[in-house]
Write an enzyme that holds these catalytic residues in place. Structure first.
Site, PDB file in Angstrom:
ATOM      1  N   HIS A 283      53.345  43.541  68.367  1.00 13.74           N
ATOM      2  CA  HIS A 283      54.576  43.246  67.634  1.00 13.74           C
ATOM      3  C   HIS A 283      55.118  41.880  68.022  1.00 13.74           C
ATOM      4  O   HIS A 283      55.494  41.072  67.154  1.00 13.74           O
ATOM      5  CB  HIS A 283      55.609  44.342  67.920  1.00 13.74           C
ATOM      6  CG  HIS A 283      56.994  44.014  67.463  1.00 13.74           C
ATOM      7  ND1 HIS A 283      57.473  44.313  66.211  1.00 13.74           N
ATOM      8  CD2 HIS A 283      58.023  43.385  68.107  1.00 13.74           C
ATOM      9  CE1 HIS A 283      58.715  43.895  66.094  1.00 13.74           C
ATOM     10  NE2 HIS A 283      59.078  43.338  67.238  1.00 13.74           N
ATOM     11  N   GLU A 284      55.180  41.597  69.319  1.00 11.08           N
ATOM     12  CA  GLU A 284      55.741  40.323  69.763  1.00 11.08           C
ATOM     13  C   GLU A 284      54.827  39.155  69.398  1.00 11.08           C
ATOM     14  O   GLU A 284      55.305  38.079  69.025  1.00 11.08           O
ATOM     15  CB  GLU A 284      55.963  40.356  71.278  1.00 11.08           C
ATOM     16  CG  GLU A 284      56.926  41.430  71.750  1.00 11.08           C
ATOM     17  CD  GLU A 284      58.306  41.288  71.129  1.00 11.08           C
ATOM     18  OE1 GLU A 284      58.674  40.180  70.732  1.00 11.08           O
ATOM     19  OE2 GLU A 284      59.010  42.304  71.025  1.00 11.08           O
ATOM     20  N   HIS A 287      55.370  38.111  65.810  1.00 10.31           N
ATOM     21  CA  HIS A 287      56.493  37.193  65.612  1.00 10.31           C
ATOM     22  C   HIS A 287      56.042  35.740  65.767  1.00 10.31           C
ATOM     23  O   HIS A 287      56.458  34.857  65.010  1.00 10.31           O
ATOM     24  CB  HIS A 287      57.595  37.492  66.626  1.00 10.31           C
ATOM     25  CG  HIS A 287      58.503  38.616  66.233  1.00 10.31           C
ATOM     26  ND1 HIS A 287      59.168  38.652  65.027  1.00 10.31           N
ATOM     27  CD2 HIS A 287      58.873  39.744  66.890  1.00 10.31           C
ATOM     28  CE1 HIS A 287      59.902  39.760  64.951  1.00 10.31           C
ATOM     29  NE2 HIS A 287      59.734  40.444  66.063  1.00 10.31           N
ATOM     30  N   GLU A 348      61.723  41.886  61.541  1.00 11.30           N
ATOM     31  CA  GLU A 348      61.302  42.884  62.528  1.00 11.30           C
ATOM     32  C   GLU A 348      60.354  43.904  61.890  1.00 11.30           C
ATOM     33  O   GLU A 348      59.350  44.288  62.503  1.00 11.30           O
ATOM     34  CB  GLU A 348      62.519  43.588  63.114  1.00 11.30           C
ATOM     35  CG  GLU A 348      63.359  42.736  64.038  1.00 11.30           C
ATOM     36  CD  GLU A 348      62.644  42.371  65.315  1.00 11.30           C
ATOM     37  OE1 GLU A 348      61.771  43.160  65.755  1.00 11.30           O
ATOM     38  OE2 GLU A 348      62.932  41.309  65.876  1.00 11.30           O
TER      39      GLU A 348
END
Length: 516
Positions: A283-284, A287, A348
Site C-alpha cells: 500500500h505504501e 503511494h 487511499e
C-alpha cells in the site's frame, strides 16, 4: 546580453580549407548560420581575435587556433542564456543550470504569504470603498454597468486561459490510466523528497534501529522482494528502495517518492504475520509509484489559488474584521471537506487496490489484507477510541476499507496465480478470524450474563485476540521471514532465508494506522 563562445577547428564557410577539414557536420553549419544571422548586434571585445561589426550582410572572421569570444546583444528569445558552444567534433556544450528551490517547496514557503496578501488586498478594498463619498460610489457603479460587457469578456478570457493551463498539465496515472492534474512534475517532487528524507533522518536519528536488528531485516527483505517481483513496472525498477525502521509506538508507515521507506515498530507490533506486513508495505509503495504526493499537492495548489479569490472577496465584502475571520474559517473548512479530504480518501482507496496487486505478484496471501482492517476496527471498539465519520477523515473507515479490499481478493488471487506462485493453504484467514471473533463475543456475552457489567471489557482483551506484549511470532529471529509456506518458498529461493515457523492466525488486533 549573453556570451557565445565558439571554437572552430578547421571548419568555416569564410575561407578555403584543406580537403580533410572541409567536411562540416550539421552542428557546425547551424553555428555558422547562427553567427551570420542579422538578428544580432555584435561589438568587438577586448580579445585579440578579429571581429567585424554586424550588419544584415556581414560574416564574422574567426580564428581557427584559439577560442574566440563574441559579446552580443540578443534581439530574439529563442536562444539559451549564457550559452557556451564548442564545435569541436560536433558536440554542443551548455553551461551548468542554476540550482533553485523545487517548485513544491517554494509553493509551501509562499503559501502563507499568498493568504496574507489576499487578506490585505481584500481589507484595503473594503477600506477604500468605505472612504468613498456617495457620489463617487455612484460613479463607480455607473462605470461598471457601462463596461459590463468588457468586464465579462475579460473574466471569460481569464477563465479560458486558466482552463488551457490546467488542460496542458493533465497526466495519465501509471498502472491505473486515470487522468489527473499534475502541476508539479515528478522530477520536482524527487528533489523535494530528497530534502524531506534528510529532514526525517535528522528527526529520527536517535530512534533508527540498526540494520542488524531482526525487525529491520524482516522489513528490508519484504521491501526488496516486493521490488524484485514487480520490477516489470518501471516506476518500481527505477527507484532505489531503502528501509529505515523507527523505534516508536506509533502504528504508522510511509514511503517517500524517492524510495525511502520509514516503518515504525508500532506497525510491526500491529501486524499478525508478514503477509499482512507485505500488504501494508505494498500500500505504501503504491503511494510512491503512483505519485500521489505530487498529485495531491497539485490539486491543493490549484484549489488554494482559487480560494485566494474567494478569500479576497470575503475580506472585501464583510463589514468587520471579526466577520471576515469567521468567513475565512468557514471557507477553509468547506475547502477541506469538499476537495482535500474526499480526494485524499480516493487516493487511499487507489493505493489499497494497487498495493494488493503488488502483494499478489509477490506471492503473499492477499486474504490477510481484509483481516488486517477487521482487526483495526475491532481494536477501536475494544479500546473505546473515538472514531470520526468518514467524511471528516482523510482515510476511508476501517469497515469500508475491509469491504473494498475483500471485494478485490478474487481479482488479486487470479493475478497471484498468473505469477506462478505456490498454492495457498485451504484455510482462509478471513474465515479463521471471523470464527475467532465469534467465539470471543459468545464468551464475553456469557460472562456478561453471569454478573458484572464490565465483564466484557475486562475479559475480552486478555483473550487470544488481544495485543501481545512481545513482537508477533512472524517477526522473531528464529521464525525467519514469513509464516506461511507459499511466500516462504519464493523468498527462500531469492534470499536464502530458512523455512519459517507458522505464526498463529487468531490474531493480533492492532491500533488504527495513520499512514501518510
Amino acid at each position: 546580453m549573453f556570451y557565445l563562445s565558439v571554437h572552430l577547428l578547421g571548419c568555416s564557410r569564410l575561407s578555403p580549407l584543406p580537403a580533410h577539414l572541409a567536411r562540416c557536420d550539421p552542428v557546425r553549419k547551424q553555428v555558422g548560420r547562427l553567427l551570420t544571422s542579422p538578428h544580432f548586434s555584435c561589438q568587438k571585445s577586448t580579445n585579440s581575435a578579429s571581429y567585424v561589426r554586424a550588419t544584415p550582410t556581414w560574416r564574422p572572421l574567426l580564428s581557427y587556433n584559439n577560442w574566440s569570444t563574441l559579446r552580443c546583444t540578443k534581439t530574439t528569445s529563442f536562444l539559451l542564456r549564457s550559452a557556451r558552444v564548442q564545435t569541436r567534433c560536433g558536440h554542443f556544450h551548455t553551461s551548468a543550470a542554476l540550482s533553485a528551490l523545487p517548485p513544491p517547496l517554494l509553493w509551501l514557503v509562499l503559501k502563507p504569504l499568498q493568504k496574507l496578501i489576499a487578506i490585505i488586498l481584500g481589507r484595503s478594498i473594503r477600506k477604500w470603498w468605505a472612504a468613498l463619498p456617495d457620489n463617487r460610489r455612484h460613479l463607480v457603479r455607473e462605470w461598471a454597468w457601462l463596461h459590463r460587457w468588457h468586464l465579462t469578456a475579460g473574466l471569460a478570457f481569464a477563465v479560458v486561459i486558466a482552463a488551457l493551463l490546467l488542460l496542458t498539465h493533465l497526466d495519465e496515472s501509471p498502472l491505473t490510466g486515470r487522468i489527473r492534474l499534475l502541476v508539479f512534475s515528478r522530477e520536482n517532487y524527487m528533489e523535494l523528497a530528497a530534502l524531506t528524507s534528510e529532514a526525517y533522518m535528522e528527526e529520527f536519528a536517535d530512534l533508527l534501529l540498526p540494520v542488524t536488528d531482526h525487525r529491520h531485516v524482516v522489513v528490508e527483505r519484504v521491501v526488496q522482494h516486493l521490488a524484485q517481483r514487480n520490477k516489470d513496472i518501471s516506476e518500481v525498477s527505477d527507484v532505489a528502495w531503502s528501509v529505515h525502521v523507527v523505534q516508536s509506538p506509533n502504528t504508522n508507515a510511509f514511503v517517500l517518492p524517492n524510495g525511502k521507506v520509514f516503518m515504525f515498530t508500532g506497525m510491526l507490533d500491529a501486524v499478525t504475520d508478514v503477509h499482512q506486513l507485505t500488504v501494508v508495505l505494498g500500500h505504501e509503495m503504491a503511494h510512491a509509484i503512483l505519485g500521489h504526493s505530487a498529485e495531491q499537492a497539485s490539486l491543493s495548489h490549484v484549489v488554494d489559488l482559487l480560494s485566494l479569490i474567494l478569500l479576497t472577496a470575503i475580506w472585501a465584502v464583510c463589514p468587520r474584521d471579526s466577520m471576515a475571520l469567521l468567513g475565512q474559517w468557514a471557507q477553509t473548512k468547506l475547502t477541506q471537506f469538499m476537495f482535500n479530504r474526499p480526494y485524499s480518501r480516493k487516493l487511499e482507496a487507489e493505493a489499497d487496490k494497487i498495493g494488493l496487486q503488488l502483494a499478489a505478484k509477490a506471492c503473499a496471501d492477499v486474504r490477510a489484507g481484509p483481516v488486517f482492517w477487521r482487526q483495526m476496527e475491532i481494536r477501536e471498539q475494544l479500546t473505546g477510541q473515538p472514531s470520526l465519520p468518514e467524511w471528516l477523515s482523510t482515510h476511508p473507515s476501517h469497515r469500508n476499507r475491509f469491504t473494498q479490499m475483500d471485494s478485490l481478493i478474487p481479482e488479486a488471487l487470479v493475478l497471484r496465480e498468473r505469477c506462478v506462485c505456490p498454492a495457498l493453504p485451504a484455510s482462509d484467514p478471513r474465515v479463521i478470524f471471523s470464527r475467532s471473533v465469534q467465539v470471543l463475543l459468545e464468551k464475553a456475552q456469557g460472562q456478561g450474563r453471569g454478573g458484572a457489567d464490565g465483564a466484557v471489557t475486562s475479559h475480552v482483551p486478555p483473550s487470544t485476540a488481544s495485543l501481545p506484549s512481545a513482537p508477533p511470532a512472524a517477526l522473531l529471529p528464529q521464525t525467519a521471514l514469513l509464516p506461511a509456506p507459499n511466500l516462504d518458498q519464493v523468498l527462500d529461493s531469492s534470499t536464502g532465508v530458512a523455512p519459517p515457523v507458522s505464526a498463529p492466525t487468531g490474531g493480533v488486533v492492532p491500533q488504527a494506522m495513520d499512514t501518510r
